[in-house]
Scaffold this motif. Structure first.
Motif, short mmCIF file in Angstrom:
data_model
loop_
_atom_site.label_atom_id
_atom_site.label_comp_id
_atom_site.label_asym_id
_atom_site.label_seq_id
_atom_site.Cartn_x
_atom_site.Cartn_y
_atom_site.Cartn_z
N GLU A 1 5.15 14.52 -11.29
CA GLU A 1 6.26 14.47 -12.47
C GLU A 1 5.86 13.76 -13.52
O GLU A 1 6.66 13.80 -14.53
CB GLU A 1 7.55 14.12 -11.70
N GLY A 2 4.71 13.08 -13.81
CA GLY A 2 4.26 12.34 -14.74
C GLY A 2 4.93 10.70 -14.55
O GLY A 2 5.79 10.37 -13.74
N LEU A 3 4.33 9.68 -15.37
CA LEU A 3 4.43 8.48 -15.36
C LEU A 3 5.78 8.05 -15.59
O LEU A 3 6.34 7.18 -14.89
CB LEU A 3 3.57 7.76 -16.09
N SER A 4 6.61 8.94 -16.24
CA SER A 4 7.99 8.45 -16.66
C SER A 4 8.90 8.61 -15.39
O SER A 4 10.03 7.99 -15.74
CB SER A 4 8.54 9.34 -17.86
N ALA A 5 8.43 9.41 -14.49
CA ALA A 5 9.44 9.47 -13.52
C ALA A 5 9.47 8.44 -12.39
O ALA A 5 10.04 8.25 -11.68
CB ALA A 5 9.07 10.97 -12.57
N VAL A 6 8.24 7.44 -12.48
CA VAL A 6 8.07 6.41 -11.77
C VAL A 6 9.09 5.37 -12.08
O VAL A 6 8.92 4.58 -13.37
CB VAL A 6 6.53 6.07 -11.87
N SER A 7 9.87 5.01 -11.55
CA SER A 7 10.82 3.54 -11.57
C SER A 7 11.09 3.16 -10.33
O SER A 7 10.95 3.87 -9.14
CB SER A 7 12.18 4.12 -12.22
N MET A 8 11.40 2.00 -10.26
CA MET A 8 11.61 0.93 -9.09
C MET A 8 12.77 1.76 -8.29
O MET A 8 12.87 1.85 -6.97
CB MET A 8 12.13 -0.58 -9.21
N ARG A 9 14.01 2.26 -9.25
CA ARG A 9 15.04 3.20 -8.33
C ARG A 9 14.67 4.23 -7.78
O ARG A 9 14.95 4.54 -6.61
CB ARG A 9 16.08 3.18 -9.37
N ARG A 10 13.64 4.90 -8.62
CA ARG A 10 13.37 6.11 -7.86
C ARG A 10 12.45 6.09 -6.55
O ARG A 10 12.39 6.67 -5.52
CB ARG A 10 12.20 6.95 -8.76
N LEU A 11 11.48 4.94 -6.72
CA LEU A 11 10.45 4.71 -5.39
C LEU A 11 11.38 4.21 -4.42
O LEU A 11 11.14 4.31 -3.13
CB LEU A 11 9.67 3.63 -6.03
N SER A 12 12.59 3.49 -4.62
CA SER A 12 13.21 3.15 -3.52
C SER A 12 14.11 4.28 -2.83
O SER A 12 14.10 4.24 -1.64
CB SER A 12 14.39 1.81 -4.14
N THR A 13 14.37 5.09 -3.51
CA THR A 13 15.08 6.13 -2.96
C THR A 13 13.77 7.07 -1.94
O THR A 13 14.00 7.35 -1.04
CB THR A 13 15.48 7.30 -4.02
N GLU A 14 12.80 7.20 -2.52
CA GLU A 14 11.46 7.87 -1.88
C GLU A 14 11.21 7.17 -0.51
O GLU A 14 10.92 7.64 0.44
CB GLU A 14 10.35 8.05 -2.82
N LEU A 15 11.30 5.95 -0.55
CA LEU A 15 11.02 5.06 0.58
C LEU A 15 12.16 4.52 1.33
O LEU A 15 11.93 4.33 2.31
CB LEU A 15 10.20 3.83 -0.25
N GLY A 16 13.37 5.08 0.99
CA GLY A 16 14.35 4.86 1.82
C GLY A 16 14.81 3.56 2.03
O GLY A 16 15.07 2.85 3.17
N ASP B 1 0.76 -1.32 0.07
CA ASP B 1 0.04 -0.09 -0.06
C ASP B 1 1.09 1.40 -0.03
O ASP B 1 0.41 2.26 -0.64
CB ASP B 1 -0.88 0.11 1.35
N ARG B 2 1.79 1.39 0.86
CA ARG B 2 2.90 2.36 0.71
C ARG B 2 3.66 2.40 -0.49
O ARG B 2 3.80 3.78 -1.08
CB ARG B 2 3.97 2.16 2.08
N ILE B 3 3.97 1.49 -1.12
CA ILE B 3 4.58 1.57 -2.47
C ILE B 3 3.72 2.21 -3.51
O ILE B 3 3.92 3.24 -4.26
CB ILE B 3 5.15 0.24 -2.68
N VAL B 4 2.69 1.82 -3.30
CA VAL B 4 1.38 2.29 -4.73
C VAL B 4 1.26 3.77 -4.36
O VAL B 4 1.14 4.60 -4.99
CB VAL B 4 0.35 1.45 -4.45
N THR B 5 0.95 4.11 -2.93
CA THR B 5 0.84 5.33 -2.46
C THR B 5 2.01 6.48 -2.84
O THR B 5 1.67 7.55 -3.49
CB THR B 5 0.76 5.48 -1.09
N VAL B 6 2.97 6.22 -2.89
CA VAL B 6 4.39 6.65 -3.29
C VAL B 6 4.45 6.94 -4.71
O VAL B 6 4.75 8.11 -5.27
CB VAL B 6 5.51 6.36 -2.42
N ALA B 7 4.13 5.62 -5.49
CA ALA B 7 4.11 5.85 -6.88
C ALA B 7 3.16 6.70 -7.47
O ALA B 7 3.55 7.27 -8.59
CB ALA B 7 4.01 4.34 -7.34
N VAL B 8 2.02 6.75 -6.97
CA VAL B 8 0.99 7.79 -7.29
C VAL B 8 1.38 9.08 -7.23
O VAL B 8 1.25 10.08 -7.79
CB VAL B 8 -0.44 7.29 -6.59
#
Length: 277
Positions: free
Chosen positions: A59-74, A46-53
């Motif tokens: 920034e747009g869908l192109s900004a969503v990547s597993m690497r970017r999400l890992s950074t946002e989620l620490g 749920d937290r992963i999806v929340t951050v992805a949205v």
């Protein structure tokens, strides 16, 4: 095509149902959210999806990547893969999340605009339901403009999206139409809203890309257009009122009222013929 009937994931993950649909369905319907070992405490699907949205909204869908999400989620990128296989499946979850956002309560103005009075009826007037559905979808597209960039031809339906569809159908049941026609009403309204939202989004994107406002863009064309109108080659356009293309004209309100009027004519025709569902 994969052996299990799923399609191979696209490179940019912009088509729903383009990944492992079996895995997406498991995740959407609660068939394996928690990995047995390894992930960082507190990390959830749920937290992963929340951050992805949130990233896609900003920034747009192109900004969503597993690497970017890992950074946002620490957390480490590999920890995310314990929850979701990749961006294609993540997109399925993101779409279900935003399509399931609750419909607001019908506005009193909706019934008034449609020329109806539902006070004391005990049932939601379908005209107000159509009005609410259109406005809520437009608001949804404005909150999540990346929705206009994805291919939803094969949407993997989860509980949130089905709940939204259930609410929409419940509001339209009073039309007395056949089930395929009720779906047709929803498709017609959503297509109308998407068309206007896409036009608005494209206009905003053009300003960002060029640095020119709409006024500056059209001012550059004005001398050429004025000569064209004086040439006599375009008599219909040359005689149109000065405010024909005014930004003050509300195309959404105009179109929505016409759609409701058209549906109302069909409902009345069926009722008079005694052929309601």
């Amino acid at each position: 095509m994969a052996n299990d009937g799923t399609t191979a994931a696209t490179g940019d993950g912009t088509a729903t149902g383009s990944g492992d649909t079996a895995r997406s369905l498991e995740l959407l319907w609660g068939g394996g959210e928690r990995p047995s070992r390894g992930p960082k405490p507190g990390l959830t699907l749920d937290r992963i999806v929340t951050v992805a949205v949130a990233v896609a909204d900003a920034e747009g869908l192109s900004a969503v990547s597993m690497r970017r999400l890992s950074t946002e989620l620490g957390t480490g990128t590999m920890s995310l893969y314990r929850y979701v296989p990749g961006k294609a499946e993540l997109l399925d979850l993101m779409l279900d999340r935003v399509l399931g956002e609750p419909l607001p309560a019908p506005r009193e103005e909706a019934a008034e605009a449609a020329g109806t009075d539902t006070a004391g009826s005990g049932a939601l007037d379908w005209r107000a339901a159509v009005d609410t559905m259109a406005r809520s979808y437009l608001d949804n597209l404005r909150r999540h403009p990346w929705l206009l960039k994805i291919n939803q031809a094969r949407t993997v339906l989860g509980p949130s999206a089905l709940r939204g569809l259930e609410l929409a159908l419940g509001g339209l049941r009073g039309m007395g139409l056949r089930d395929p026609e009720l779906i047709g009403v929803i498709i017609t309204v959503n297509s109308f809203v998407e068309g206007l939202a896409r036009t608005q989004a494209d206009a905003a994107e053009a300003v960002r890309q060029t640095g020119l406002s709409d006024e500056e863009f059209w001012d550059r064309q004005r001398p050429y257009l004025e000569r064209a109108m004086l040439s006599g080659a375009y008599p219909m356009m040359a005689t149109m009122a000065e405010d024909t293309f005014s930004a003050d004209f509300d195309h959404f309100e105009f179109g929505l009222r016409r759609l409701i009027a058209g549906f109302e004519a069909l409902v009345r025709e069926r009722a008079e013929a005694g052929t309601t569902a």
